[in-house]
Design an enzyme around this catalytic site. Structure first.
Site, PDB file in Angstrom:
ATOM      1  N   SER A  81       0.822  -1.213   0.000  1.00 23.89           N
ATOM      2  CA  SER A  81       0.000   0.000   0.000  1.00 23.89           C
ATOM      3  C   SER A  81       0.861   1.270   0.000  1.00 23.89           C
ATOM      4  O   SER A  81       2.011   1.255   0.431  1.00 23.89           O
ATOM      5  CB  SER A  81      -0.896   0.033   1.230  1.00 23.89           C
ATOM      6  OG  SER A  81      -1.635  -1.157   1.334  1.00 23.89           O
TER       7      SER A  81
HETATM    8  N1  SAH Z   1      -0.582  -5.225   3.880  1.00 19.77           N
HETATM    9  C1  SAH Z   1       0.228  -5.496   2.698  1.00 19.77           C
HETATM   10  C2  SAH Z   1      -0.434  -5.097   1.407  1.00 19.77           C
HETATM   11  C3  SAH Z   1      -1.696  -5.794   1.179  1.00 19.77           C
HETATM   12  S1  SAH Z   1      -2.106  -6.180  -0.501  1.00 19.77           S
HETATM   13  C4  SAH Z   1       1.587  -4.837   2.790  1.00 19.77           C
HETATM   14  O1  SAH Z   1       1.847  -4.103   3.745  1.00 19.77           O
HETATM   15  O2  SAH Z   1       2.403  -5.082   1.900  1.00 19.77           O
HETATM   16  C5  SAH Z   1      -3.405  -7.313  -0.095  1.00 19.77           C
HETATM   17  C6  SAH Z   1      -2.900  -8.693   0.267  1.00 19.77           C
HETATM   18  O3  SAH Z   1      -4.035  -9.438   0.719  1.00 19.77           O
HETATM   19  C7  SAH Z   1      -2.326  -9.454  -0.915  1.00 19.77           C
HETATM   20  O4  SAH Z   1      -1.060  -9.926  -0.614  1.00 19.77           O
HETATM   21  C8  SAH Z   1      -3.342 -10.587  -1.112  1.00 19.77           C
HETATM   22  O5  SAH Z   1      -2.747 -11.776  -1.592  1.00 19.77           O
HETATM   23  C9  SAH Z   1      -3.879 -10.764   0.284  1.00 19.77           C
HETATM   24  N2  SAH Z   1      -5.198 -11.416   0.390  1.00 19.77           N
HETATM   25  C10 SAH Z   1      -6.265 -11.324  -0.450  1.00 19.77           C
HETATM   26  N3  SAH Z   1      -7.298 -12.043   0.008  1.00 19.77           N
HETATM   27  C11 SAH Z   1      -6.887 -12.612   1.170  1.00 19.77           C
HETATM   28  C12 SAH Z   1      -7.513 -13.483   2.123  1.00 19.77           C
HETATM   29  N4  SAH Z   1      -8.759 -13.934   1.974  1.00 19.77           N
HETATM   30  N5  SAH Z   1      -6.794 -13.859   3.204  1.00 19.77           N
HETATM   31  C13 SAH Z   1      -5.521 -13.434   3.381  1.00 19.77           C
HETATM   32  N6  SAH Z   1      -4.866 -12.627   2.508  1.00 19.77           N
HETATM   33  C14 SAH Z   1      -5.541 -12.206   1.426  1.00 19.77           C
END
Ligand code: SAH
Length: 230
Positions: A81
């Site tokens: 993000s």
């Molecule tokens: N917080 C992260 C960025 C998030 S991007 C950082 O600091 O880098 C969103 C992430 O959520 C992605 O890696 C995606 O694979 C994950 N994601 C999507 N659906 C999910 C779920 N149901 N459970 C866990 N992770 C999930």
């Protein structure tokens, strides 16, 4: 010969130090111009954003952009993000010592690291196995002994460690998963982007008091979709 080795080592060392200083300067500038200037006032959040080395959380090809004002690709169609959003969600969660947090969507591990600077323990779940593995290794090397990473579908939360004082969902869905509401502690806060996962969402804060949940709707945001394991 000995002298040459000593010179080479000190030269290498000074290059490393210059690199580190350059990143530290870029990071402080990021906090001043993108985060403090836009209204984040919580001192702990600002300090954590000054401390966590964001350039270690981005792919090698993006290191020069690590401190720029935008999200960056981290592979597998996912993103780290934008720095401001990480700071904003952190501040909204009201982090403090003694608190236990759950993050859904580990991604690079950056948000987990920022939060781990401020709370006792961060549990974080990632649905892409490679990202879960990479982030766990990165956070271990950086010395974050208070972050536990697990591969899985975060929709169901992590009942074994519930309740949580803080739940941060860093992926978007059209509703807040009921298991996450259930796993929120008394006085706890849940922050999540809710809306159309394909376009724009709204940042929502849920607060639980005497078992009652209240909802606050904030800024429009854009996150990658929350996926489900089949
Ligand atoms: N917080 C992260 C960025 C998030 S991007 C950082 O600091 O880098 C969103 C992430 O959520 C992605 O890696 C995606 O694979 C994950 N994601 C999507 N659906 C999910 C779920 N149901 N459970 C866990 N992770 C999930």
């Amino acid at each position: 010969m000995k002298l040459l080795v000593v010179i080479l080592i000190s030269l290498y060392g000074s290059i490393l130090f210059q690199e580190r200083d350059r990143h530290t300067r870029a990071r402080n500038q990021m906090v001043d111009s993108q985060i403090a200037a836009r209204g984040i006032t919580h001192q702990g959040t600002l300090q954590a954003m000054r401390k966590v080395p964001r350039h270690i959380f981005v792919p090698p090809s993006s290191v020069s952009e690590a401190y720029s004002d935008r999200p960056l690709p981290i592979g597998y169609n996912q993103t780290i993000s934008q720095p401001f959003i990480v700071a904003y969600m952190t501040e909204l969660s009201r982090p403090a010592r003694g608190k236990k947090a759950l993050e859904i969507g580990t991604g690079s591990g950056y948000q987990a690291a920022v939060l781990a600077e401020l709370v006792d323990t961060v549990y974080t779940i990632e649905i892409v196995p490679e990202l879960a593995r990479e982030s766990a290794a990165r956070l271990k090397i950086l010395g974050y002994g208070n972050i536990v990473v697990r591969y899985g579908d975060g929709y169901k939360g992590w009942p074994e460690h519930a309740p949580f004082d803080i739940i941060l969902v860093t992926a978007a869905a059209d509703h807040i998963p009921q298991p996450l509401k259930d796993q929120l502690a008394e006085g706890g806060r849940l922050v999540m982007p809710v809306g159309d996962p394909a376009t724009v969402q709204q940042l929502i804060v849920l607060t639980k008091r005497k078992g009652e949940i209240t909802e606050q709707r904030l800024e429009p945001v854009r996150f990658v979709p929350l996926k489900r394991l089949k």
